[in-house]
Enzyme design. Structure first.
Site, short mmCIF file in Angstrom:
data_model
loop_
_atom_site.label_atom_id
_atom_site.label_comp_id
_atom_site.label_asym_id
_atom_site.label_seq_id
_atom_site.Cartn_x
_atom_site.Cartn_y
_atom_site.Cartn_z
CE LYS A 118 -4.35 -1.78 1.46
NZ LYS A 118 -5.44 -1.83 2.41
CE LYS A 206 -6.40 -8.02 -2.35
NZ LYS A 206 -6.18 -7.45 -1.02
CE LYS A 209 -12.13 -1.89 -0.08
NZ LYS A 209 -13.10 -2.03 0.97
P1 TYM Z 1 -10.66 -5.03 3.53
O1 TYM Z 1 -11.60 -3.92 3.77
O2 TYM Z 1 -9.54 -4.83 2.57
O3 TYM Z 1 -11.44 -6.31 3.06
C1 TYM Z 1 -12.55 -6.81 3.79
C2 TYM Z 1 -12.53 -8.32 3.77
O4 TYM Z 1 -12.62 -8.81 2.42
C3 TYM Z 1 -11.58 -9.75 2.18
N1 TYM Z 1 -11.17 -9.66 0.77
C4 TYM Z 1 -11.05 -10.69 -0.06
N2 TYM Z 1 -11.26 -12.00 0.11
C5 TYM Z 1 -11.06 -12.82 -0.95
N3 TYM Z 1 -10.67 -12.38 -2.17
C6 TYM Z 1 -10.46 -11.06 -2.40
N4 TYM Z 1 -10.10 -10.63 -3.61
C7 TYM Z 1 -10.65 -10.15 -1.32
N5 TYM Z 1 -10.54 -8.81 -1.18
C8 TYM Z 1 -10.85 -8.52 0.11
C9 TYM Z 1 -10.47 -9.34 3.13
O5 TYM Z 1 -9.58 -10.41 3.38
C10 TYM Z 1 -11.24 -8.93 4.35
O6 TYM Z 1 -11.58 -10.05 5.14
N6 TYM Z 1 -7.68 -4.91 7.53
C11 TYM Z 1 -8.99 -5.31 7.05
C12 TYM Z 1 -10.14 -4.70 7.81
C13 TYM Z 1 -10.09 -4.88 9.28
C14 TYM Z 1 -10.39 -6.07 9.98
C15 TYM Z 1 -10.26 -5.74 11.36
C16 TYM Z 1 -10.75 -7.36 9.59
C17 TYM Z 1 -9.79 -3.92 10.19
N7 TYM Z 1 -9.90 -4.44 11.45
C18 TYM Z 1 -10.46 -6.68 12.35
C19 TYM Z 1 -10.96 -8.29 10.59
C20 TYM Z 1 -10.82 -7.97 11.95
C21 TYM Z 1 -9.11 -4.89 5.60
O7 TYM Z 1 -8.46 -3.98 5.15
O8 TYM Z 1 -10.07 -5.56 4.92
#
Ligand code: TYM
Length: 347
Positions: A118, A206, A209
Site C-alpha cells: 500500500k 487479487k 477495489k
Molecule cells: P478489507 O476492507 O480490505 O477487506 C474486507 C474483507 O474482504 C476480504 N477480501 C477478499 N477475500 C477474498 N478475495 C479477495 N479478492 C478479497 N478482497 C478482500 C479481506 O480479506 C477482508 O476479510 N484490515 C482489514 C479490515 C479490518 C479487519 C479488522 C478485519 C480492520 N480491522 C479486524 C478483521 C478484523 C481490511 O483492510 O479488509
C-alpha cells in the site's frame, strides 16, 4: 478457569465499492456465522478509522461508511442478531490501538506485506497510521476478546500479528495463574475455496477495489448489464475447461472463474468441471454471468434501497455501537488497571 467465550469479530474498510472478492472472501461468511450457535456474539464493524490511514474526502467517507453498512444488511446480516457498527463510534478501538502500538515491536510491524504494497515506492510519504494499521486491527479484535475472525487470505498476516500482540501482552502483564491468558489468541476463519478471488483482467492479481481498472472486479453495486459485460470480457485462455481441477494448475484465469462459479452455486469445483469440462469459455461465461447476476444484483438493488434512508442506517450503526461499547468497556477498564493507568479511559 473457563476458556474465553467464543466470539466473532470482523471488519471491512469503507474505501470505495465493495467487490465480489469482499463478498465471497468475507461477507458471505459473516452471514453464515449468524446460524452458528457456538458464538454468543458476532460483531461486524465498518472500520472507518482504518480508512483514514490514506487520504479520504469527508463527504465520500460519510457515504462509504453507510454503504458498507448497507452491504452488510443487504447480504443478510441481521442487526438484531449481529452487532453492526462503525469503529469511530466506539472509542475503545482508538484507546486500545494506542496501547498496542506500545506493545507491538517495530520489527514485527515492518514485516507486514500489506504496508509494503500500500505504501508503494515512496514509503517516507506514507502516514504513520498506515504503518501502524495492524496494531489498530489487533485492538478491534481484542477490545472484545474476540476468538474468531472471518477474513480472506490477505488478512492472515495481520491476524498473526494480532496473536503476537495478545501473547506479548499476556506474557508481560497477565496473571501467571490465569492459564487462558488476559487476551485470547484469535483464530482466523478463512474459507479455502474463496480465500483469494482474483482480478478478472489478470488471474495472478487479487480482485481489489483499488485496482485502477473497473473491469477487473465486480462491484456489489454493479447493474445486471455491467456484471454480464465484465464476465463476458474477463480474461481467459483458448483451451476448453478441463474435467479435473488439476488441469487448471497453470491456468489462473480458468481457476478463478470456475472457483467463483462453484462458490456462487454452492457446488464443489469438481462438480462444476463435471458439468462444464470439455466446453469452451463461450459456453461457460454466459452461465457464469447469469449466476453472478442472479446472486449479486439483488444485493446491489437492496443496497440502493437502504441508501435512500440514510437515517435508518445511522440508527442501526448507533444502536450497534452502544452494544459494542458495553462489551468493550469492562475489557478496557481491566487493561488500564493492569497497566497502572489509574482511572484511565472513557470507553
Ligand atoms: P478489507 O476492507 O480490505 O477487506 C474486507 C474483507 O474482504 C476480504 N477480501 C477478499 N477475500 C477474498 N478475495 C479477495 N479478492 C478479497 N478482497 C478482500 C479481506 O480479506 C477482508 O476479510 N484490515 C482489514 C479490515 C479490518 C479487519 C479488522 C478485519 C480492520 N480491522 C479486524 C478483521 C478484523 C481490511 O483492510 O479488509
Amino acid at each position: 478457569m473457563t476458556p474465553h467465550a467464543p466470539r466473532v469479530f470482523s471488519g471491512m474498510q469503507p474505501t470505495g465499492n465493495l467487490t465480489l472478492g469482499n463478498y465471497l472472501g468475507a461477507l458471505r461468511n459473516f452471514v453464515a456465522l449468524q446460524e452458528d450457535d457456538t458464538f454468543a456474539e458476532r460483531l461486524y464493524c465498518v472500520v472507518d478509522l482504518h480508512a483514514i490511514t490514506v487520504a479520504q474526502d469527508p463527504d465520500a467517507l460519510r457515504t462509504a461508511i453507510r454503504e458498507v453498512a448497507a452491504a452488510y444488511i443487504a447480504s443478510g446480516l441481521d442487526p438484531k442478531r449481529s452487532i453492526v457498527f462503525n469503529q469511530s463510534r466506539v472509542s475503545a478501538h482508538a484507546e486500545l490501538g494506542w496501547i498496542f502500538t506500545c506493545v507491538a515491536r517495530m520489527g514485527w510491524v515492518k514485516r507486514m506485506t500489506q504496508f509494503k504494497e500500500k505504501a508503494g515506492k515512496d514509503r517516507e510519504e506514507a502516514s504513520v497510521g498506515l504503518f501502524s494499521y495492524p496494531t489498530l486491527m489487533a485492538a478491534d479484535i481484542l477490545a472484545y476478546r474476540a476468538t474468531h475472525v472471518p477474513v480472506g487470505e490477505d488478512q492472515k498476516q495481520h491476524l498473526e500479528l494480532t496473536r503476537d500482540i495478545a501473547a506479548k501482552f499476556n506474557h508481560d502483564y497477565g496473571n501467571p495463574e490465569d492459564e487462558r491468558g488476559f487476551f485470547p489468541l484469535p483464530e482466523p476463519l478463512i474459507q479455502p475455496e474463496t480465500a483469494r478471488i482474483m482480478s478478472l483482467r489478470n488471474g495472478e492479481n487479487k480482485m481489489s477495489k483499488s485496482d485502477p481498472s473497473d473491469m477487473s472486479r465486480i462491484n456489489l453495486t454493479d447493474t445486471k448489464n455491467v456484471i454480464a459485460q465484465k464476465i463476458k470480457k474477463a480474461k481467459t485462455d483458448p483451451e476448453p475447461l478441463p474435467s479435473e481441477a488439476e488441469g487448471m494448475i497453470a491456468r489462473p484465469e480458468a481457476r478463478n472463474l470456475v472457483g467463483i462459479y462453484a462458490a456462487l452455486a454452492d457446488m464443489s469445483v469438481d462438480r462444476v468441471l463435471a458439468e462444464y469440462g470439455g466446453q469452451g469459455f463461450g459456453a461457460f461465461k454466459p452461465a457464469l454471468a447469469d449466476l453472478t447476476v442472479e446472486k449479486i444484483a439483488p444485493i446491489g438493488d437492496e443496497m440502493r434501497r437502504l441508501m435512500e434512508t440514510p437515517d435508518e442506517i445511522d440508527a442501526i450503526l448507533a444502536d450497534g455501537a452502544g452494544r459494542a461499547a458495553a462489551l468493550a468497556r469492562p475489557v478496557l477498564r481491566e487493561v488500564y488497571d493492569t497497566l497502572g493507568l489509574t482511572g484511565g479511559g472513557t470507553a
